[in-house]
Design a protein around this motif. Structure first.
Motif, PDB file in Angstrom:
ATOM      1  N   ASP A  63       9.294  27.261   7.786  1.00  0.00           N
ATOM      2  CA  ASP A  63       8.562  26.475   6.979  1.00  0.00           C
ATOM      3  C   ASP A  63       7.648  25.754   5.811  1.00  0.00           C
ATOM      4  N   GLN A  64       7.074  26.512   5.078  1.00  0.00           N
ATOM      5  CA  GLN A  64       7.082  25.997   3.794  1.00  0.00           C
ATOM      6  C   GLN A  64       7.137  27.449   2.746  1.00  0.00           C
ATOM      7  N   THR A  65       7.648  28.487   3.175  1.00  0.00           N
ATOM      8  CA  THR A  65       8.533  28.609   2.155  1.00  0.00           C
ATOM      9  C   THR A  65       9.440  28.888   1.663  1.00  0.00           C
ATOM     10  N   LEU A  66      10.249  27.225   2.382  1.00  0.00           N
ATOM     11  CA  LEU A  66      11.353  26.937   2.082  1.00  0.00           C
ATOM     12  C   LEU A  66      11.033  25.592   1.461  1.00  0.00           C
ATOM     13  N   VAL A  67      11.451  25.040   0.233  1.00  0.00           N
ATOM     14  CA  VAL A  67      10.976  23.594   0.568  1.00  0.00           C
ATOM     15  C   VAL A  67      12.149  22.587  -0.361  1.00  0.00           C
ATOM     16  N   GLY A  68      11.940  21.522  -0.703  1.00  0.00           N
ATOM     17  CA  GLY A  68      13.131  20.578  -0.841  1.00  0.00           C
ATOM     18  C   GLY A  68      12.572  19.066  -1.805  1.00  0.00           C
ATOM     19  N   LEU A  69      13.599  19.006  -2.383  1.00  0.00           N
ATOM     20  CA  LEU A  69      13.947  17.114  -3.211  1.00  0.00           C
ATOM     21  C   LEU A  69      15.472  17.172  -2.899  1.00  0.00           C
ATOM     22  N   SER A  70      15.637  15.619  -2.507  1.00  0.00           N
ATOM     23  CA  SER A  70      16.797  14.838  -2.435  1.00  0.00           C
ATOM     24  C   SER A  70      16.877  13.788  -3.305  1.00  0.00           C
ATOM     25  N   ILE A  71      18.366  13.705  -4.107  1.00  0.00           N
ATOM     26  CA  ILE A  71      18.598  12.453  -4.877  1.00  0.00           C
ATOM     27  C   ILE A  71      19.238  12.363  -4.442  1.00  0.00           C
ATOM     28  N   ALA A  72      19.804  10.486  -4.059  1.00  0.00           N
ATOM     29  CA  ALA A  72      20.377  10.044  -3.935  1.00  0.00           C
ATOM     30  C   ALA A  72      20.569   8.844  -4.273  1.00  0.00           C
ATOM     31  N   ALA A  94      10.468   4.230   2.397  1.00  0.00           N
ATOM     32  CA  ALA A  94      11.835   3.756   2.073  1.00  0.00           C
ATOM     33  C   ALA A  94      13.110   4.388   2.081  1.00  0.00           C
ATOM     34  N   LEU A  95      13.215   5.221   2.550  1.00  0.00           N
ATOM     35  CA  LEU A  95      13.777   6.849   3.236  1.00  0.00           C
ATOM     36  C   LEU A  95      14.076   6.040   4.456  1.00  0.00           C
ATOM     37  N   LEU A  96      13.015   5.527   5.458  1.00  0.00           N
ATOM     38  CA  LEU A  96      12.856   5.314   6.898  1.00  0.00           C
ATOM     39  C   LEU A  96      13.787   3.907   6.951  1.00  0.00           C
ATOM     40  N   SER A  97      13.652   2.913   5.901  1.00  0.00           N
ATOM     41  CA  SER A  97      14.352   1.424   5.540  1.00  0.00           C
ATOM     42  C   SER A  97      16.124   2.359   5.761  1.00  0.00           C
ATOM     43  N   MET A  98      16.161   2.643   4.640  1.00  0.00           N
ATOM     44  CA  MET A  98      17.488   2.940   4.245  1.00  0.00           C
ATOM     45  C   MET A  98      18.474   4.024   5.075  1.00  0.00           C
ATOM     46  N   ARG A  99      17.749   4.708   6.069  1.00  0.00           N
ATOM     47  CA  ARG A  99      18.480   4.970   7.056  1.00  0.00           C
ATOM     48  C   ARG A  99      18.521   4.782   8.350  1.00  0.00           C
ATOM     49  N   LEU A 100      17.881   3.892   8.263  1.00  0.00           N
ATOM     50  CA  LEU A 100      18.110   1.935   9.323  1.00  0.00           C
ATOM     51  C   LEU A 100      19.275   1.423   8.890  1.00  0.00           C
ATOM     52  N   GLU A 101      19.208   0.800   7.400  1.00  0.00           N
ATOM     53  CA  GLU A 101      20.491   0.245   7.207  1.00  0.00           C
ATOM     54  C   GLU A 101      21.948   0.444   7.337  1.00  0.00           C
ATOM     55  N   ASN A 158      22.010   2.829   9.988  1.00  0.00           N
ATOM     56  CA  ASN A 158      22.136   2.891  11.523  1.00  0.00           C
ATOM     57  C   ASN A 158      22.211   4.589  11.905  1.00  0.00           C
ATOM     58  N   PHE A 159      21.548   5.193  11.107  1.00  0.00           N
ATOM     59  CA  PHE A 159      21.598   6.961  10.750  1.00  0.00           C
ATOM     60  C   PHE A 159      20.367   7.267  12.175  1.00  0.00           C
ATOM     61  N   PRO A 160      20.122   8.062  13.235  1.00  0.00           N
ATOM     62  CA  PRO A 160      19.583   7.368  14.241  1.00  0.00           C
ATOM     63  C   PRO A 160      18.502   8.668  13.391  1.00  0.00           C
ATOM     64  N   THR A 161      16.833   8.674  14.295  1.00  0.00           N
ATOM     65  CA  THR A 161      16.134   9.888  14.379  1.00  0.00           C
ATOM     66  C   THR A 161      15.800  10.635  15.092  1.00  0.00           C
ATOM     67  N   TRP A 162      15.039  11.673  15.041  1.00  0.00           N
ATOM     68  CA  TRP A 162      14.036  11.867  16.070  1.00  0.00           C
ATOM     69  C   TRP A 162      13.502  11.447  16.306  1.00  0.00           C
ATOM     70  N   GLY A 201      22.589   7.394   3.416  1.00  0.00           N
ATOM     71  CA  GLY A 201      23.463   7.140   3.250  1.00  0.00           C
ATOM     72  C   GLY A 201      24.493   6.747   1.898  1.00  0.00           C
ATOM     73  N   ASP A 202      23.561   7.425   0.979  1.00  0.00           N
ATOM     74  CA  ASP A 202      24.092   7.386  -0.151  1.00  0.00           C
ATOM     75  C   ASP A 202      25.203   8.293  -0.355  1.00  0.00           C
ATOM     76  N   LEU A 203      25.544   7.798  -2.282  1.00  0.00           N
ATOM     77  CA  LEU A 203      25.932   9.102  -3.050  1.00  0.00           C
ATOM     78  C   LEU A 203      24.769  10.242  -2.609  1.00  0.00           C
ATOM     79  N   GLY A 204      23.958  11.689  -2.778  1.00  0.00           N
ATOM     80  CA  GLY A 204      23.275  12.231  -3.505  1.00  0.00           C
ATOM     81  C   GLY A 204      23.378  13.772  -2.560  1.00  0.00           C
ATOM     82  N   TYR A 205      22.348  13.831  -2.783  1.00  0.00           N
ATOM     83  CA  TYR A 205      22.163  16.245  -2.554  1.00  0.00           C
ATOM     84  C   TYR A 205      21.012  16.083  -1.819  1.00  0.00           C
ATOM     85  N   GLU A 206      20.620  17.120  -1.005  1.00  0.00           N
ATOM     86  CA  GLU A 206      19.420  17.980  -0.985  1.00  0.00           C
ATOM     87  C   GLU A 206      19.283  19.603  -1.668  1.00  0.00           C
ATOM     88  N   ILE A 207      18.322  19.517  -2.216  1.00  0.00           N
ATOM     89  CA  ILE A 207      18.270  20.678  -3.505  1.00  0.00           C
ATOM     90  C   ILE A 207      16.457  20.868  -2.532  1.00  0.00           C
TER      91      ILE A 207
END
Length: 261
Positions: free
Chosen positions: A113-122, A203-210, A212-216, A167-173
């Motif tokens: 749940d919220q005992t683990l959080v994250g940031l993504s840089i791309a 913006a994230l959803l726009s980039m994933r559509l570009e 063609n990454f599907p979402t649940w 879909g870019d070079l990037g990391y989930e932290i």
């Protein structure tokens, strides 16, 4: 057009051309551990489990061969796996996981749940940015696409995935909540020279559509089979007898009635 169109476009362009950061704590996060963990996950998931320090993407199907989940799984250690998935479906997924737990106690599941959080840089400058924040080599050869590592980022203990939903070079932290502000401030400070921007969910959803990454719950839903969802490369019919394998094999043999394009 919505008056959001311009600002979202600016976030997308800046991320694609330089580097962006976004908050990703909304993903569901689990840890599966124990001597039976790998066999358990191989039984539930359509893809093979990764080697230590590596990541796989994998659908999960029910006994009818219909999509009920889509996960990122990292093998973080001996008999230990980190799993990320849809936050909207996490209660359903936990019920499914618990339903199929072996009775011998060889598998343990923890939902963060919220005992683990994250940031993504791309973005193309994300590697340069991350390198300023860590004491380990994150070059292409040292930290490959779909690698998982535990490292200090900005002085905070973190888990880092070499993957992004843009879909870019990037990391989930990923880090404990107590460290998120520290890591975010370190990213913002180190990112100034690279033109770092904050980007949001639209913006994230726009980039994933570009890309063609599907979402649940949109392109991926339980009314579709895995081949209808164009998840072919993540379906390993030749591996063990996972739940839904027979139905998935039939869909593959007969050809999907629909196809995500």
């Amino acid at each position: 057009r919505s008056n959001d169109f311009g600002p979202i476009g600016e976030e997308v362009r800046a991320t694609r051309e330089k580097v962006g950061v976004t908050e990703i704590a909304n993903f569901a996060k689990y840890e599966v551990s124990g001597p039976g963990a790998e066999d358990f996950l191989n039984r539930l998931m359509t893809n093979r489990m990764p080697k230590t320090g590596r990541i796989v993407l994998t659908p999960m199907v029910n006994e009818f061969g219909k999509l009920i989940g889509d996960f990122t799984i990292a093998k973080s250690g001996e008999d230990r796996f980190m799993i990320w998935g849809s936050s909207a479906a996490q209660k359903y997924h936990m019920r499914w996981f618990e339903k199929h737990l072996p009775k011998d106690g060889s598998v343990r599941i923890h939902r963060f749940d919220q005992t683990l959080v994250g940031l993504s840089i791309a973005g193309p400058k994300s590697r340069d940015l991350l390198q300023k924040l860590v004491d380990v080599d994150v070059s292409t050869k040292a930290f490959r696409f779909m690698d998982f590592r535990e490292m200090a980022v900005g002085g905070a203990p973190c888990m880092v995935n070499r993957i992004t939903y843009t879909g870019d070079l990037g990391y989930e932290i990923w880090m404990a909540p107590a460290y998120q502000r520290l890591v975010y401030r370190a990213i913002k400070e180190a990112g100034e020279e690279f033109g770092l921007v904050d980007f949001g969910m639209r913006a994230l959803l726009s980039m994933r559509l570009e890309k063609n990454f599907p979402t649940w719950f949109r392109e991926l839903r339980p009314i579709y089979g895995p081949f209808e969802g164009s998840m072919d490369r993540f379906i390993k019919l030749e591996k063990n007898d996972f739940i839904g394998r027979e139905a998935s094999a039939k869909e593959h043999a007969e050809g999907p009635k629909l196809r995500r394009v």
